[in-house]
Every structure is written in structure tokens, then in C-alpha cells.
Design a protein around this motif. Structure first.
Motif, mmCIF file in Angstrom:
data_model
loop_
_atom_site.group_PDB
_atom_site.id
_atom_site.type_symbol
_atom_site.label_atom_id
_atom_site.label_comp_id
_atom_site.label_asym_id
_atom_site.label_seq_id
_atom_site.Cartn_x
_atom_site.Cartn_y
_atom_site.Cartn_z
ATOM 1 N N VAL A 22 0.848 -1.204 0.000
ATOM 2 C CA VAL A 22 0.000 0.000 0.000
ATOM 3 C C VAL A 22 0.881 1.250 0.000
ATOM 4 C CG1 VAL A 22 -1.630 1.357 1.384
ATOM 5 C CG2 VAL A 22 -2.014 -1.106 1.039
ATOM 6 N N THR A 25 2.515 1.798 -3.336
ATOM 7 C CA THR A 25 1.563 2.294 -4.344
ATOM 8 C C THR A 25 1.248 3.769 -4.115
ATOM 9 O OG1 THR A 25 0.599 0.108 -4.555
ATOM 10 C CG2 THR A 25 -0.754 1.948 -5.310
ATOM 11 N N LEU A 26 1.002 4.107 -2.857
ATOM 12 C CA LEU A 26 0.615 5.494 -2.560
ATOM 13 C C LEU A 26 1.766 6.475 -2.754
ATOM 14 C CD1 LEU A 26 -1.758 5.062 0.532
ATOM 15 C CD2 LEU A 26 -2.320 5.128 -1.909
ATOM 16 N N CYS A 149 -6.220 1.101 -0.229
ATOM 17 C CA CYS A 149 -5.510 2.296 -0.724
ATOM 18 C C CYS A 149 -6.418 3.529 -0.646
ATOM 19 C CB CYS A 149 -5.047 2.080 -2.161
ATOM 20 S SG CYS A 149 -3.655 0.950 -2.309
ATOM 21 N N THR A 153 -5.948 6.743 1.835
ATOM 22 C CA THR A 153 -5.871 8.072 1.217
ATOM 23 C C THR A 153 -6.869 9.029 1.871
ATOM 24 O OG1 THR A 153 -5.231 7.068 -0.883
ATOM 25 C CG2 THR A 153 -6.063 9.322 -0.970
#
Lengths: 178, 630
Positions: A22, A25-26, A149, A153
Motif C-alpha cells: 500500500v 503504491t501510494l 488504498c 488516502t
């Protein structure tokens, strides 16, 4: 002052790696100023030092953790109440920390005890299904990845969303206890 | 005579050979004069007949790295331990993981054996490859490798002394187990107040308290200082990114050197303080009750590979391994019953065997078959149980004291149960008097003197004397002095590295290729903060065909062997008197047993928690695996 988004876990351990996946990806996404996405899978004592230097206002920590009473892929999000265990258990957590253990509870306990972890810390836990080496997630965990995700966020950019989470001890409020 | 139990003799030129006329030279015979523990049948009889004899189990033993369990049977009337069994409860499996891989993978994979000392595994792997492929690092490469691993020790020693073992001597714990001792401490003036600032021993012990004590918190801080210096060279901690066969891949500049120096000099004063604190702790306990000299005592039999290569000594060959070892800043050697019997790397290597009588592995030798490597490249004989001949065959089964009860193997040197530790390096170096000359240290034949420069504290010479009593306190004291010694070895290496930079020599690695043909043997002989570390490698047509790791805790946590000779933890606990102030088994905390165990700085198997049936991974997934065999 800002927000720390931290992924925690071991790499190449299938479902147990989702926290780092995660954060990886972020990290690739654009973020407003003040939001810092990091892999926090390192010695919790070193993380204490980092947190004390950066003085984050809020934190969102994401990791896979196996807890009783949850089903694989289940996502549990809560604001940690910050309650620490006995001194004996804190000492055990420090020993684990300095001897290389990377584990969500341990990291939270050590960073809270020695200071540095923001008062407002959201924890996002994902119940793993498989416990073995490998790069891929199980179907149950893979199905949650995008949701996690997006949740992380939202919690990072929206303080109200974070404050709306239930305040709970480590592990959150399980369905059995709720 | 080097070997008393193995049938190995030497000709007038020092070349080893197997004694003539011995039909089966490596047939099992235990070490002459070694202690044995009672059979479990006898223990069971005693347990049945005596109410004051009880089993006391520590599972897990806390404040150690990884998963150690310990079973003991205690006679509360005689206040002694009559059975001791050390259990490594998890399987590591690096030897299995490594087979078939490119040897360079070993540097990164075996590093994960430990969450504390990944660097030494990486370095030892790199050295095993260097030997196998014939690749010598340049002088600066050797010096910065020394520096990086010295910083790892400067992390490791304070961590053990004040975070893991230290609490055993703290006011909080002593007050709970021996209140009269704490009362005495509060009235006893400390000897070295001018260096550590504590007027009484009670004050000092208060600051050893976990979580709140100043010494505890200071150790946490100093581990950070050491880590910062380490990452300047290694990129990250604990698993370095810059260890390569042929040296290091880091860039060494004056800025890096300067950054390192600002951290290293902080250990000048810390080294003085820690050594003298452990002097004070040791002497206080001895004076309060001489019985403490027996806590954790065993034969002074220990083994160490030596550490910190001299650039003029290390050439990465097996042929010159003897010279390489004897030029190290800390000398390799085997000490049996307090006597230094060899400092020669070849003799250390040929005396090593691993047995699995009480371990969860299948036997791979002893059925009369010829070992794959009956000799090393120098023609020295090797046992079928030598690491180069070993085949790792895990066989999980139920725990049974008469049969198998641990994932650790039983390494033996000349069939002796040997312990490993930072103190073994000091001991070898003190007796051998072979370490390079230095302005900062001197071996006298019976001690090691370390001169620590002026910092906020004045310049001082401290002296570690070879102990007359060997026990838990002396292990900790030795480790404390090793912190000071390591600091000054690092300083010496820093100065030599600066000399290289001044003449424009910035080369830190030598190019190499992995040979795709033939079979090549290598072994990395280095050391962890906890002592002895070896990686034995067999490279076949470019891939690893065998890889064997022996760590310090492989030696220390060893089970009893087929002669009944206990492993070091077991032997130390069997000799430990119970000085805790309670006669009630229900109140018994086992502090003396725990002091004995923790004094070894146990570091147990964890990394690949491959449980045979469930594929279980536990949360200790990546902690230190220095204790596991496989």
C-alpha cells in the motif's frame, strides 16, 4: 507538522506484505504538501527517532495482522486509544524492537512509549489468509487492495474522516466484541 | 598437542594427518574429561521419588533475541539444577534456501538470518565467495569492511549489556529476587564513581532499570549513534546493501570519514564508562556473596574465528588462512579448559564437527560411506561431520529428552563443547600476543590493555584480565571491555583508511566473475557481536551446492551430545547455584538461571519460521537467527 502514512510489514511474505505494498503504491501518487508516505518497516526505536524529528500531527499506519475472530481480507480501521500494556510487556516490545522484529503492535507500543507517535493515529489492519513466502496476495486480500488504498488516502487527507473512526485498543473492536 | 580426541597428528613440518592404524578414525568417542549430565531416566526416577525436585521451564526465555526455551529440573532442597536442556524452537532453513542459487545471493539472503547483526552474515558470505573464486579486496575495501562491522558491534554490545542482560542486575529485579542484596547495594560505595557518576551501587542499579533507567535509555541512544555510522558505509541497517565479494561497493570520501569520526569518538568515553560499570557490578556481587562466582560457570572452553583483517594479512585464500587469522586485530583460537591450544585457522577448521543426535535432523554421515571432502585443499583431514561434508536434512518430530528436542545441532571442536562470545576474542588475543602493534591496545599474555583517549572524561588505560573464575558475570564484563577494544580497533582502522585516502587510494573493491566450471570451496571466518561465525560454501558450476552456517548461538545453545556432554547453556545452568532469596517453588523466578543463560547473549533461530505442517509464520519472523543451526 503533517501527516505520516506508513506501510508496515515484510516484503515477499504474500498477504503479510500488504502494508508495504500500500505505501509503495501510494508513494507513486501526488499528495498535498505535508503528507508523507513512507515504508515504516524498520527498527521501531529508529522510527521513534524519526517521528520525534518530524513531529507529525497525525498518522495512518497500515499493516496485515492476524487477529482472532476475523475473516481473511477483513479490513479493520480504528483510532488507536494509545493505551499501553504493562511495563513488562513494553520491555518485551523493546527487546523485540532492538532485535529486529517488525510487527504492528510492537511498533505502535514502542513509538507511543518513547514518544513521537502522534496522539491521533489511525490504524488500518488487514486480516491475512496465507502465511508463506511469495509475491502475490491471496484472492481475499487482493480483493481489498484498492479499497485499502482509497481508505488510507481518505484518512490521510481528511482529518474529519480520521476522527470519525471508532477509538479502540490495539486490534480495533472485533465483530465478536462489538 | 592440538587435538586430544580426534585422531589427528602433525608431522615435523606441521602437516596434519590421520593417525595410522585407526580403522574408523571419526567413530564417535566423546571428549576425554568432559562433564556429562544425568540420563533422563535417572531424572524421572528422582522426580518421582522426591517432592522437592521439580521441573522448571522457561518458554520462551525472555530478553533474548529470538526463540529460546529452556527446560530444567531443580532440586529445591539442595538449591541446584540437576537437568538442563536447551531448545531452539524454530527452524531457520538458510542452508536449504541457498542450494542451487547464485552465490552472490548469499550476501543478501543470509543477512536476514539476523535482525541485529545482518552485516556480519553478509560479510562472512562475501568472504566465503572470495575464497571460492579467488578475489582479494583492495586495502581500503578491507579497512572499511572492518569499520562497518565494528560499528555493528558498537550497536550490539550496548544493546545486550544494558537492554537485555542489564535488567537482571537492576534495582527492580534484584529488589524482587534478593531484597537483602539491594539493601546492601544502597550502602555500598561504587568504585569508579569518577567515570560513571554513581555514588553507590544502589544508584547504579536504579539506572539499570528497564524503560526508565538512565543507563538503559543511554544505551538506546548509543545504539543509534552506532547505527548512523554503520549506514554511512552500508546504506541501511541491519541488512547492508554494499557488501560485495572483493570488498564493498560504497563510496568513501573525506566527508564520509568525517561523519564516521564524529560518531566514533563518542564511544571513547562510553567505552570507559561501560567497562568500569561492569567492573563495579561484578565486584559488588562477588563481595556480597562469593556464590555468584558459580552462576553460569563452566569449563573455560571456547572458540573464536578472530575478526578485523589487516590489509597486509588478508588475501582471501585458504592456503594463507593461518597467516590471515594471526594478523587479525582480534586473534582466532580455541581454548580448552582455559588453555589456548591453537590460533591456526586450518586447525580450527579441521576440528569442527556437527552432530544431530538430539536435533530435529536426519543423520547424513557415519554409515561408513566416504565423505565428499575427506581433506581440505591443504591435505588436512576433515571429518564426515565437517560443515563442508554436512547435508541438512530437517526432520521435525515430537520433543523427547531421550531423543530429539531442538533445532540446534551440537557443534563440537575436537569433540569438546565450546562456547562462543565476544570475550573469547579477548581471551585468545590476550594469551596469543599476536595482534598487530598499536598505540591503543596491548596484549600481555594474561591481559589486554586498552588506552582510550581523552573525551569529556580523561584519557585512561583499562585492563581486561583473563578471569580466574569463568561465569555469567565475567561474560558480561568481557563483553563490556570488548566494547572499548572494538572502539579502538575501529579508530585504528579509521586512521589507516585516512592514510589510504591521503595517497589517493580510493579503491574499495576488486572486480570478479563467478566461475561457471568446476567445484570450488570457500569459507568465511568472521564473527558476530556474539562471537564465532562461519559460512562454508561449496560452489559447483556457478551455483551453490552446499551452504552451511555456524553461528555463536549454534555453539552456545547446543544440545547434549551422544556422550551426555551438555552444551554450554546446559552446562552453565547445571553448575548454577540458586541464590535467589526464596524457598517457595511458587515464588521462584529463576533469576540465577536466567542470568546464566542471558550472559551468553543468546540469539535464537527465527527468520524462516517454516513449520512443517501449517506453514506458520509468527511475528518474530525476521528477528535474529544466530542460534539456529538451519
Amino acid at each position: 507538522m503533517g501527516v505520516l502514512v506508513g506501510g508496515l510489514g515484510y516484503r515477499n511474505l504474500r498477504d503479510h506484505s500488504i502494508g508495504i505494498a500500500v505505501s509503495d503504491t501510494l508513494m507513486e501518487r501526488g499528495w498535498p504538501q505535508g503528507i508523507c508516505v513512507e515504508d515504516v518497516s524498520y527498527n521501531p526505536v529508529a522510527l521513534v527517532e524519526h517521528l520525534k524529528e518530524e513531529k507529525f500531527e497525525r498518522a495512518v499506519i497500515v499493516a496485515a495482522v492476524q487477529r482472532p475472530g476475523r475473516v481473511p481480507g477483513e479490513v479493520t480501521a480504528y483510532r488507536w486509544d494509545g493505551k499501553l500494556p504493562s511495563d513488562e510487556l513494553i520491555q518485551a516490545a523493546v527487546v523485540d524492537a532492538v532485535t529486529g522484529v517488525i510487527f504492528l503492535d510492537n511498533t505502535l507500543i514502542v513509538t507511543r512509549h518513547f514518544g513521537g507517535l502522534p496522539e491521533t493515529t489511525a490504524v488500518v489492519e488487514i486480516e491475512p489468509e496465507v502465511h508463506e513466502f511469495g509475491e502475490s496476495f491471496s484472492a481475499a486480500v487482493a480483493a481489498t487492495f484498492e479499497t485499502v488504498c482509497e481508505l488510507v488516502t481518505t484518512l490521510a487527507v481528511d482529518p474529519q474522516a480520521l476522527l470519525a473512526l471508532p477509538r479502540a485498543p490495539l486490534g480495533g473492536v472485533s465483530r465478536e466484541r462489538a | 598437542m592440538c587435538f586430544k580426541n580426534l585422531p589427528v597428528e602433525f608431522d615435523s613440518a606441521g602437516k596434519a594427518f590421520l593417525k595410522a592404524g585407526v580403522a574408523n578414525p571419526y567413530e564417535w568417542k566423546g571428549a576425554v574429561g568432559a562433564p556429562t549430565q544425568l540420563t533422563h531416566d535417572k531424572i524421572e526416577t528422582l522426580l518421582r521419588k522426591n517432592g522437592h525436585i521439580k521441573s522448571v521451564d522457561f518458554d520462551p526465555v525472555t530478553r533474548v533475541a529470538g526463540a529460546l526455551a529452556f527446560h530444567s529440573v531443580v532440586d529445591f532442597k539442595e538449591r541446584k539444577v540437576i537437568e538442563a536442556r536447551s531448545m531452539a524452537t524454530l527452524f531457520r532453513g538458510y542452508e536449504v534456501i541457498m542450494v542451487g542459487r547464485d552465490p552472490r545471493d548469499a550476501i543478501f539472503i543470509t543477512s536476514r538470518a539476523c535482525g541485529v547483526c545482518g552485516g556480519v552474515h553478509s560479510a562472512t558470505a562475501a568472504m566465503a565467495i572470495e575464497m571460492a573464486i579467488g578475489c582479494k579486496p583492495p586495502p581500503l575495501g578491507i579497512l572499511v569492511r572492518n569499520l562497518s562491522l565494528a560499528f555493528e558491534f558498537l550497536y550490539d554490545h550496548p544493546l545486550h549489556l544494558h537492554l537485555l542482560a542489564g535488567p537482571d542486575y537492576s534495582a527492580a529485579i534484584v529488589g524482587a529476587t534478593n531484597p537483602s542484596l539491594l539493601a546492601r547495594a544502597k550502602k555500598t560505595e561504587a568504585r569508579h564513581t569518577e567515570f560513571h557518576g554513581y555514588r553507590t551501587m544502589g544508584d547504579l542499579m536504579e539506572d539499570l532499570n528497564p524503560l526508565t533507567g538512565k543507563l538503559y535509555l543511554e544505551a538506546l541512544h548509543m545504539t543509534r549513534v552506532a547505527r548512523e555510522a554503520y549506514v554511512l558505509l552500508c546504506g541501511k541497517y541491519p541488512h547492508p546493501q554494499t557488501m560485495v565479494p572483493g570488498g564493498m561497493s560504497t563510496t568513501v570520501t573525506l566527508t564520509v570519514m568525517s561523519e564516521m569520526a564524529t560518531r566514533l569518538v563518542q564511544f571513547f568515553d562510553y567505552g570507559k564508562k561501560v567497562a568500569l560499570i561492569w567492573d563495579d557490578i561484578t565486584e559488588f556481587f562477588y563481595e556480597a556473596d562469593p556464590g555468584y562466582k558459580k552462576v553460569g560457570t563452566r569449563r573455560a572452553s571456547m572458540i573464536d574465528t578472530g575478526i578485523f583483517d589487516h590489509p597486509d594479512g588478508y588475501d582471501a585464500t585458504y592456503a594463507n588462512a593461518g597467516q590471515t587469522g594471526e594478523m587479525r586485530w582480534l586473534t582466532p583460537g580455541a581454548i580448552v579448559d582455559g588453555k589456548l591450544v591453537t590460533t591456526d585457522m586450518h586447525r580450527l577448521n579441521m576440528g569442527i564437527e556437527e552432530f544431530v543426535e538430539h536435533s530435529y535432523y536426519e543423520e547424513w554421515a557415519g554409515n561408513g560411506s566416504t565423505p565428499k571432502f575427506p581433506k581440505d585443499e591443504m591435505g588436512n583431514p576433515l571429518s564426515p561431520w565437517h560443515p563442508w561434508n554436512k547435508i541438512t536434512k530437517p526432520r521435525p518430530s515430537g520433543q523427547n529428552w531421550k531423543e530429539k528436542y531442538t533445532w540446534d545441532t551440537a557443534p563440537r571442536w575436537d569433540r569438546n563443547s565450546m562456547e562462543a562470545g565476544a570475550y573469547a576474542r579477548l581471551w585468545n588475543t590476550a594469551l596469543a600476543q599476536k595482534a598487530p602493534k598499536s598505540d591503543f591496545f596491548e596484549s600481555t599474555g594474561h591481559s589486554l590493555k586498552v588506552r582510550l583517549p581523552k573525551g569529556a572524561l580523561p584519557e585512561v588505560e583499562i585492563e581486561w584480565k583473563v578471569p580466574t573464575d569463568w561465569n555469567a558475570f565475567e561474560r558480561n564484563r568481557g563483553r563490556a571491555y570488548c566494547l572499548a577494544y572494538t572502539t579502538m580497533v575501529a579508530w585504528e582502522n579509521w586512521r589507516l583508511a585516512m592514510e589510504r585516502l591521503k595517497i589517493g587510494d580510493t579503491k574499495v573493491s576488486t572486480p570478479f566473475e563467478i566461475p561457471k566450471k568446476g567445484e570450488h570451496l570457500g569459507c568465511g571466518y568472521w564473527g558476530a557481536g556474539r562471537g564465532y561465525l562461519t559460512h562454508h560454501l561449496v560452489l559447483d558450476r556457478g551455483a551453490v551446492s552446499n551452504y552451511q552456517i555456524i553461528t555463536p548461538s549454534t555453539w552456545n545453545a547446543s544440545p547434549t551430545d551422544q556422550s551426555g556432554q551438555p552444551g554450554p547453556y546446559e552446562e552453565a545452568v547445571l553448575n548454577t547455584p540458586l541464590l535467589e532469596e526464596t524457598d517457595d517453588p511458587k515464588q521462584f523466578k529463576g533469576i540465577d538461571i536466567l542470568r546464566a543463560l542471558r550472559s551468553f547473549d543468546p540469539c535464537m533461530p527465527c527468520t524462516t519460521h517454516i513449520h512443517s505442517e501449517g506453514g506458520v509464520i509468527t511475528r518474530e519472523i525476521n528477528t535474529c537467527a544466530c542460534g539456529a543451526d538451519d
